[in-house]
Design an enzyme around this catalytic site. Sequence first.
Site, PDB file in Angstrom:
ATOM      1  CG  MET A 121      -1.877  -1.216   1.197  1.00 55.41           C
ATOM      2  SD  MET A 121      -3.419  -0.949   2.064  1.00 55.41           S
ATOM      3  CE  MET A 121      -2.826  -0.644   3.703  1.00 55.41           C
ATOM      4  CG  LEU A 164       7.219   1.490  -1.143  1.00 56.81           C
ATOM      5  CD1 LEU A 164       7.902   1.350  -2.506  1.00 56.81           C
ATOM      6  CD2 LEU A 164       6.392   0.250  -0.831  1.00 56.81           C
ATOM      7  CG  HIS A 210       7.143  -2.111   1.794  1.00 59.55           C
ATOM      8  ND1 HIS A 210       6.982  -0.954   2.515  1.00 59.55           N
ATOM      9  CD2 HIS A 210       5.977  -2.784   1.897  1.00 59.55           C
ATOM     10  CE1 HIS A 210       5.763  -0.920   3.017  1.00 59.55           C
ATOM     11  NE2 HIS A 210       5.134  -2.013   2.673  1.00 59.55           N
ATOM     12  N   GLY A 236       5.238  -9.977   3.938  1.00 63.97           N
ATOM     13  CA  GLY A 236       6.076  -9.884   5.136  1.00 63.97           C
ATOM     14  C   GLY A 236       5.476 -10.652   6.306  1.00 63.97           C
ATOM     15  CD  GLN A 237       7.956 -13.993  10.902  1.00 64.51           C
ATOM     16  OE1 GLN A 237       9.014 -14.303  10.360  1.00 64.51           O
ATOM     17  NE2 GLN A 237       7.818 -13.960  12.222  1.00 64.51           N
ATOM     18  CG  ASP A 291       1.027  -7.222   7.928  1.00 64.22           C
ATOM     19  OD1 ASP A 291       0.418  -6.650   8.829  1.00 64.22           O
ATOM     20  OD2 ASP A 291       1.811  -6.629   7.154  1.00 64.22           O
ATOM     21  CB  SER A 329       3.401   2.078   5.991  1.00 66.01           C
ATOM     22  OG  SER A 329       3.941   1.214   5.041  1.00 66.01           O
ATOM     23  NE  ARG A 330      -1.599   0.580   9.931  1.00 63.58           N
ATOM     24  CZ  ARG A 330      -2.755   1.144   9.586  1.00 63.58           C
ATOM     25  NH1 ARG A 330      -3.129   2.257  10.138  1.00 63.58           N
ATOM     26  NH2 ARG A 330      -3.543   0.573   8.709  1.00 63.58           N
TER      27      ARG A 330
END
Length: 278
Positions: free
Chosen positions: A30, A33, A37, A147-148, A150, A186-187
């Site tokens: 999303m 980056l 990522h 990615g792990q 998530d 990203s957060r």
Amino acid sequence: MKIFTTRENLHNYLDERRLNNKTIGLVPTMGALHNGHLSLLDFAKSQTDEVVCSIFVNPTQFTDPTDLEKYPRPIESDIKKLESAGCDVLFNPPVSEMYTANETWHLNIGHLEHLLEGAIRPGHYQGVTQIVSKLFNLIEPDIAFFGQKDYQQVLVIDKMVQLLNMKVKVVMCPIVREDGGLAMSSRNVYLNAADREHALVLSKALNLAKEQFAHHTFTELTNLATDFINTEPGVKLDYFEIADGDSLYPATPLSKKIVALVAARVGNTRLIDNVILS
Ligand code: PAF
């Protein structure tokens, strides 16, 4: 790097690459980056011939409209990062290219979409499977890289692929961490300096669970980690779970793979992290 914003142009391009016997790798994102990522891109480059990165802030997976509205969209700097990382193709469609005005369909992949993150963000994984299935159908990647961090998302997508007999192979790549141990996300841009300090308690709690894994029961480990997190100011724990790594139900002594998963609100930002215990 080629940049496509329409399905048709991307599809035509990839058809031509496939005719030349090129394998396709997909890194769905999303945007906003970070090195996590970029590490997915490296994995993709090492395992496939043509790497497509998608940047699409998927509206259907957001359960909070404000969260969607303020989600970072630094597209110019993302393009630079992808170019320097040697990405072959960026797919960056507008919402109208991926959704018709009113789509209410969803896939039912069973219990995995309702536990943990799914319980706190009902409908989130339905949005994720909606967009990822559209991307898989359009791009037809040989391998897709996630990615792990998530972890539950990877299981959900794996289940979808299995249920729909999709041909894509799903690969889970390791979590990339900042120097203090904070999982890249990203957060993280939302965290102020104090939040960043407080947020370290999450990876520390996971490390504690890993160190103590051989010496405690699952309940003791959960209590140990939960107490540790609850002493940290500015952190509101949503869950700390020791789960079966395949089903995400609570782990049992028969579980083949065991994972500790944590989610918490740090300041105004919700963070998740996990570690594979065995
Ligand atoms: O992990 C993400 O960034 C998103 O959930 C994904 C897989 C790109 C789907 O929108």
